[in-house]
Design a protein around this motif. Structure first.
Motif, mmCIF file in Angstrom:
data_model
loop_
_atom_site.group_PDB
_atom_site.id
_atom_site.type_symbol
_atom_site.label_atom_id
_atom_site.label_comp_id
_atom_site.label_asym_id
_atom_site.label_seq_id
_atom_site.Cartn_x
_atom_site.Cartn_y
_atom_site.Cartn_z
ATOM 1 N N ALA A 160 0.825 -1.211 0.000
ATOM 2 C CA ALA A 160 0.000 0.000 0.000
ATOM 3 C C ALA A 160 0.860 1.262 0.000
ATOM 4 O O ALA A 160 0.541 2.253 -0.646
ATOM 5 C CB ALA A 160 -0.923 -0.002 1.212
ATOM 6 N N LYS A 161 1.977 1.210 0.718
ATOM 7 C CA LYS A 161 2.849 2.389 0.811
ATOM 8 C C LYS A 161 3.544 2.683 -0.516
ATOM 9 O O LYS A 161 3.798 3.827 -0.857
ATOM 10 C CB LYS A 161 3.902 2.174 1.907
ATOM 11 C CG LYS A 161 3.318 2.293 3.305
ATOM 12 C CD LYS A 161 4.392 2.019 4.348
ATOM 13 C CE LYS A 161 3.800 2.068 5.747
ATOM 14 N NZ LYS A 161 4.773 1.684 6.781
ATOM 15 N N ASP A 162 3.890 1.607 -1.236
ATOM 16 C CA ASP A 162 4.527 1.758 -2.544
ATOM 17 C C ASP A 162 5.685 2.755 -2.492
ATOM 18 O O ASP A 162 5.778 3.692 -3.286
ATOM 19 C CB ASP A 162 3.481 2.208 -3.575
ATOM 20 C CG ASP A 162 4.016 2.037 -5.010
ATOM 21 O OD1 ASP A 162 4.883 1.166 -5.200
ATOM 22 O OD2 ASP A 162 3.577 2.785 -5.890
ATOM 23 N N GLU A 163 6.563 2.577 -1.514
ATOM 24 C CA GLU A 163 7.657 3.519 -1.327
ATOM 25 C C GLU A 163 8.776 3.275 -2.334
ATOM 26 O O GLU A 163 9.023 2.156 -2.735
ATOM 27 C CB GLU A 163 8.226 3.374 0.091
ATOM 28 C CG GLU A 163 7.241 3.780 1.164
ATOM 29 C CD GLU A 163 7.763 3.450 2.559
ATOM 30 O OE1 GLU A 163 8.626 2.578 2.654
ATOM 31 O OE2 GLU A 163 7.296 4.065 3.513
ATOM 32 N N ASP A 164 9.452 4.349 -2.704
ATOM 33 C CA ASP A 164 10.621 4.159 -3.540
ATOM 34 C C ASP A 164 11.778 3.660 -2.673
ATOM 35 O O ASP A 164 11.747 3.750 -1.441
ATOM 36 C CB ASP A 164 10.979 5.450 -4.277
ATOM 37 C CG ASP A 164 11.337 6.582 -3.315
ATOM 38 O OD1 ASP A 164 12.349 6.462 -2.606
ATOM 39 O OD2 ASP A 164 10.591 7.583 -3.267
ATOM 40 N N GLU A 165 12.811 3.148 -3.325
ATOM 41 C CA GLU A 165 13.913 2.499 -2.617
ATOM 42 C C GLU A 165 14.622 3.442 -1.654
ATOM 43 O O GLU A 165 14.984 3.054 -0.542
ATOM 44 C CB GLU A 165 14.919 1.923 -3.621
ATOM 45 C CG GLU A 165 14.428 0.657 -4.288
ATOM 46 C CD GLU A 165 15.498 0.015 -5.158
ATOM 47 O OE1 GLU A 165 16.689 0.278 -4.922
ATOM 48 O OE2 GLU A 165 15.131 -0.727 -6.072
ATOM 49 N N GLU A 166 14.861 4.681 -2.086
ATOM 50 C CA GLU A 166 15.612 5.614 -1.233
ATOM 51 C C GLU A 166 14.829 5.998 0.022
ATOM 52 O O GLU A 166 15.396 6.139 1.100
ATOM 53 C CB GLU A 166 15.998 6.874 -2.027
ATOM 54 C CG GLU A 166 17.143 6.652 -3.001
ATOM 55 C CD GLU A 166 18.393 6.063 -2.342
ATOM 56 O OE1 GLU A 166 18.780 6.519 -1.246
ATOM 57 O OE2 GLU A 166 18.983 5.133 -2.919
ATOM 58 N N LEU A 187 14.930 2.672 7.124
ATOM 59 C CA LEU A 187 15.720 1.615 7.766
ATOM 60 C C LEU A 187 16.911 2.183 8.527
ATOM 61 O O LEU A 187 17.278 1.677 9.592
ATOM 62 C CB LEU A 187 16.210 0.612 6.711
ATOM 63 C CG LEU A 187 15.150 -0.272 6.072
ATOM 64 C CD1 LEU A 187 15.726 -1.015 4.871
ATOM 65 C CD2 LEU A 187 14.597 -1.275 7.086
ATOM 66 N N TYR A 188 17.533 3.214 7.957
ATOM 67 C CA TYR A 188 18.722 3.821 8.568
ATOM 68 C C TYR A 188 18.486 5.326 8.668
ATOM 69 O O TYR A 188 18.987 6.106 7.862
ATOM 70 C CB TYR A 188 19.973 3.516 7.729
ATOM 71 C CG TYR A 188 20.167 2.045 7.514
ATOM 72 C CD1 TYR A 188 20.758 1.247 8.498
ATOM 73 C CD2 TYR A 188 19.719 1.418 6.347
ATOM 74 C CE1 TYR A 188 20.901 -0.117 8.330
ATOM 75 C CE2 TYR A 188 19.863 0.046 6.169
ATOM 76 C CZ TYR A 188 20.444 -0.709 7.157
ATOM 77 O OH TYR A 188 20.577 -2.058 6.989
ATOM 78 N N PRO A 189 17.667 5.753 9.657
ATOM 79 C CA PRO A 189 17.265 7.156 9.747
ATOM 80 C C PRO A 189 18.471 8.090 9.868
ATOM 81 O O PRO A 189 19.390 7.820 10.651
ATOM 82 C CB PRO A 189 16.396 7.209 11.005
ATOM 83 C CG PRO A 189 16.508 5.886 11.660
ATOM 84 C CD PRO A 189 17.109 4.927 10.724
ATOM 85 N N PRO A 190 18.492 9.181 9.091
ATOM 86 C CA PRO A 190 19.632 10.102 9.137
ATOM 87 C C PRO A 190 19.758 10.814 10.481
ATOM 88 O O PRO A 190 18.746 11.159 11.102
ATOM 89 C CB PRO A 190 19.319 11.098 8.011
ATOM 90 C CG PRO A 190 17.863 10.961 7.739
ATOM 91 C CD PRO A 190 17.484 9.566 8.093
ATOM 92 N N VAL A 191 20.994 11.014 10.900
ATOM 93 C CA VAL A 191 21.279 11.742 12.138
ATOM 94 C C VAL A 191 21.521 13.206 11.767
ATOM 95 O O VAL A 191 22.380 13.490 10.919
ATOM 96 C CB VAL A 191 22.529 11.163 12.841
ATOM 97 C CG1 VAL A 191 22.868 11.969 14.086
ATOM 98 C CG2 VAL A 191 22.305 9.697 13.177
ATOM 99 N N LEU A 248 25.860 6.654 7.870
ATOM 100 C CA LEU A 248 26.580 7.835 7.389
ATOM 101 C C LEU A 248 26.042 8.295 6.040
ATOM 102 O O LEU A 248 25.937 9.495 5.772
ATOM 103 C CB LEU A 248 28.079 7.520 7.260
ATOM 104 C CG LEU A 248 28.922 7.663 8.526
ATOM 105 C CD1 LEU A 248 30.304 7.061 8.305
ATOM 106 C CD2 LEU A 248 29.040 9.133 8.937
ATOM 107 N N THR A 249 25.699 7.340 5.185
ATOM 108 C CA THR A 249 25.191 7.662 3.852
ATOM 109 C C THR A 249 23.903 8.488 3.949
ATOM 110 O O THR A 249 23.774 9.538 3.302
ATOM 111 C CB THR A 249 24.939 6.378 3.042
ATOM 112 O OG1 THR A 249 26.160 5.636 2.943
ATOM 113 C CG2 THR A 249 24.454 6.700 1.643
ATOM 114 N N THR A 250 22.941 8.018 4.757
ATOM 115 C CA THR A 250 21.692 8.791 4.896
ATOM 116 C C THR A 250 21.943 10.106 5.629
ATOM 117 O O THR A 250 21.353 11.129 5.295
ATOM 118 C CB THR A 250 20.610 7.990 5.652
ATOM 119 O OG1 THR A 250 21.101 7.603 6.940
ATOM 120 C CG2 THR A 250 20.209 6.746 4.873
#
Length: 721
Positions: free
Chosen positions: A175-181, A187-191, A231-233
């Protein structure tokens, strides 16, 4: 790891030596360098807290079978307070308190206290090395260590809470149909940090530098990979940038090492005279496609270091800085080979005799031909490894065929284990689900839950008559899965994968094998090896104690995929200890960091996991999934269902003893055909065992292996019937 400057005098980190080059200290000012070390300190503190939460008693739902996601709880909440049943709520509260008390008693056991202590000791050692090394590069060790003391507890708690796994249904993911990014950031919330204000090109170079700096620790720990994902996010970058960096580094290291050895004939001559070097020559030939041999005990051929700097500098980082960030890894072919599991890549059949005595067939088969050690080049090498395990087979090539959706962004291997036992189970399962008895039974049991059918013995008599044709193969294969899981643990502890993080994925008894492997890793306190784990339709307990052990040895995600309509798994598990729960039929509750994915809407039969695992992994944000291959597998499932229904209709009309005999004959016929396929493969020398060789695949031993397997099977059947 304490004296980097003395190990690499040519690559000191003085500002005067690097002013003319692009490096972190030319990209960032003093305040930004401090921001970077503080960001790393914050992320690693949150990683530590997440692991620590594994050993806390979480609030448990009343009924694990009917555990709901947060969305479902809010949706079902009563709008009228007059409708609330206070007595019922009090009962729920008391039962929850009782469960939480049991969890506290469990955590007080010496085993879990020791596991927690060892886990934190390993993590703190890794974290200290990272902080010191980063500080050494961008400011000073002492300044970096000081940063760790100022990380706020509330900020860490918020990060951990944002990345909590919890309960998810495949329906809600659709239902959310989220894109990959977007899924990646969840999954890895930005700090939050000030470095996001720096232009994107510079942020990409910061990430690139960190990849090299973490590799300079002479391993690519699973913890290091998780740190880089955060670190990436946090730097506002896409996951594709990190993956491209990893590919470039892998290719660059191996290419530079190859050039170093090819350039020096005297070095080769000296290496051939050395027994130790000969060992490396055999192993490393499969890694780089050239004789990557350890030459002088490892240091520093200037050409190798310069070559690495040149290769790594291609993205924009200065060559001297790149080689300096890699530390001793930039000057040692032995360390480069060790990183990629060079010696383990070519283990001999004789070595496996000692290594896997209790498992007749055990090998890692490259999922993609280009990643086969016999055919690959540097471009196919990766800094990450995925090992996938099937749970039953109908044809020998199904060892790797179900996993073809795993993309080439990682180095993918299918685990071949106990081929004969899995073929027998697969043929029995296929014949069982197309039988008339199962067709009739399924209509009847669909009116009940799986657990009702298991506990109240609601299975129809006609089904129980043909049960033995399935029970024995399942019991034998389940027993073998336990043994193979322990062998896999040994292989990983002995670094056959090198110093690279491993993701484990398996369905059915392949998931049971991984479960056994992780229990063994926890027993042996082997941390930092496993990045992620995904178990689909796992025939193993859902007990909190077992999953706490699993979580302790996995740095990243632990995902339990289950279906409440998997009646085949319920039937197979009906004689086991149901009170311990079944992970493939229900969520695992009460363990922080375990994500439960309910695929009931998608999976109503155990055999479907073979076709839908790629689709499930793509929806839960798994890396490196080839969408085209996923769609092909889904199309195959539709065809499979159609054939299954045709076969069942064909079998209608027979019953009782007549059907039992007919089904057994059919299984034997399929088994004979599979064995002929295996023998033909061996005759053509196609039965290669990629990254670790197994005994059963060696020519001339087939008859001995078969004879021993038959004896073992008789013993196991006697024990387990």
């Amino acid at each position: 790891m304490s004296s980097w400057a003395s190990k690499l005098p040519s690559f000191g980190q003085s500002k005067s030596a690097e002013k003319d080059e692009t490096s972190l200290i030319t990209l960032l000012d003093a305040d930004q360098c401090a921001d970077l070390t503080f960001l790393i300190a914050t992320i690693t503190a949150s990683m530590r807290q997440s692991l620590l939460d594994t050993f806390t008693a979480e609030e448990l739902p009343l009924d694990s079978e009917n555990a709901k996601s947060e969305e479902e709880v809010l949706k079902d909440a009563p709008s009228n307070l007059d409708d609330v049943d206070v007595a019922k709520d009090d009962k729920i509260k008391k039962e929850r308190q009782s469960r939480e008390e049991d969890a506290r008693k469990e955590l007080a056991l010496p085993e879990f206290k020791e596991l927690k202590k060892e886990m934190l000791t390993y993590f703190d050692g890794w974290r200290g090395s990272v902080i010191s090394r980063v500080g050494e590069v961008v400011n000073s060790r002492e300044e970096a260590k000081e940063q760790t003391r100022h990380v706020g507890g509330k900020q860490v708690e918020q990060i951990v809470k944002k990345s909590e796994a919890g309960m998810t249904s495949i329906k809600s993911l659709d239902a959310k149909d989220e894109d990959e990014e977007k899924a990646f950031k969840n999954l890895y919330p930005p700090v939050p940090n000030a470095l996001t204000q720096v232009e994107e090109g510079k942020r990409a170079l910061i990430l690139h530098s960190l990849v090299l700096i973490l590799l300079s620790l002479e391993h690519y720990s699973a913890h290091s990979r998780i740190l880089l994902l955060y670190l990436t996010t946090s730097l506002g970058l896409g996951r594709d940038i990190l993956k491209k960096d990893e590919e470039t580094v892998a290719q660059g290291l191996l290419e530079a090492a190859s050039h170093q050895l090819n350039a020096d004939a005297e070095t080769k001559k000296a290496a051939d005279a050395s027994q130790t070097a000969r060992k490396w020559k055999v192993g490393l030939a499969g890694v780089a496609g050239a004789a990557l041999i350890g030459v002088t005990g490892g240091l520093a051929a200037p050409l190798l270091a310069a070559g690495v700097g040149s290769m790594m500098g291609g993205i924009g980082l200065g060559a001297t800085a790149a080689a300096g960030y890699l530390g001793t890894l930039a000057g040692s072919t032995v360390l480069v080979g060790g990183l990629f599991g060079a010696y383990g890549a070519k283990m001999t059949g004789r070595a496996m005799d000692e290594y896997a005595r209790e498992v007749e067939d055990f090998a890692f088969i490259p999922i993609h031909r280009s990643q086969d050690p016999e055919h690959q080049d540097n471009e196919s090498r990766r800094l990450r490894v995925v090992i996938a395990a099937s749970g039953w087979l109908r044809e020998p090539d199904e060892v790797s065929k179900p996993w073809r959706y795993i993309g080439k962004g990682t180095e993918g291997f299918a685990l071949r284990w106990e081929l004969k036992a899995l073929l027998k189970l697969g043929h029995s399962l296929e014949t069982f689900v197309t039988s008339a008895a199962w067709g009739y039974a399924k209509k009847k049991i669909l009116e009940q839950t799986v657990f009702a059918a298991m506990t109240a013995a609601l299975w129809p008599l006609g089904l129980l008559k043909i049960a033995t044709m399935l029970d024995n193969p399942f019991s034998v294969a389940k027993y073998r899965a336990e043994k193979a899981g322990q062998v896999l643990a040994d292989a990983l502890i002995n670094k056959v994968q090198g110093e690279r993080p491993v993701t484990l994925v398996g369905y059915s008894l392949g998931a049971r094998l991984i479960y056994s492997c992780l229990q063994k890793l926890a027993e042996r306190k082997a941390f930092g090896l496993i990045e992620n784990v995904v178990l689909l339709g796992a025939p193993c307990p859902s007990e909190t104690a077992d999953w706490r052990r699993i979580r302790s040895v996995v740095s990243g995600r632990v995902v339990n995929v289950f279906s409440k309509k998997d009646y085949i798994l319920g039937f197979l598990y009906r004689t086991s200890s149901v009170q311990l729960g079944v992970a493939g039929l229900q969520p695992v509750v009460g363990v922080h960091g375990v994500q439960n994915v309910d695929v009931t809407e998608l999976v109503d039969g155990h055999l479907q996991y073979r076709f839908v695992s790629g689709s499930i992994l793509r929806k839960i944000g798994f890396e490196d999934v080839d969408i085209a291959e996923v769609e092909q597998a889904e199309a195959e499932l539709a065809k499979e269902k159609e054939n299954e229904e045709k076969e069942r209709r064909r079998n209608e009309g027979s019953g009782g003893e007549e059907e039992v005999g007919k089904l057994e004959t059919e299984v034997e016929k399929k088994q004979e055909q599979s064995f002929m396929q295996i023998m033909q493969q061996k005759t053509r020398n196609l039965d290669i065992g990629g990254f670790v060789g197994g005994r059963a695949g060696k020519g001339g031993q087939a008859e001995k292996v078969q004879e021993k397997e038959e004896k073992t099977e008789k013993i196991e059947t006697g024990k387990l019937a």
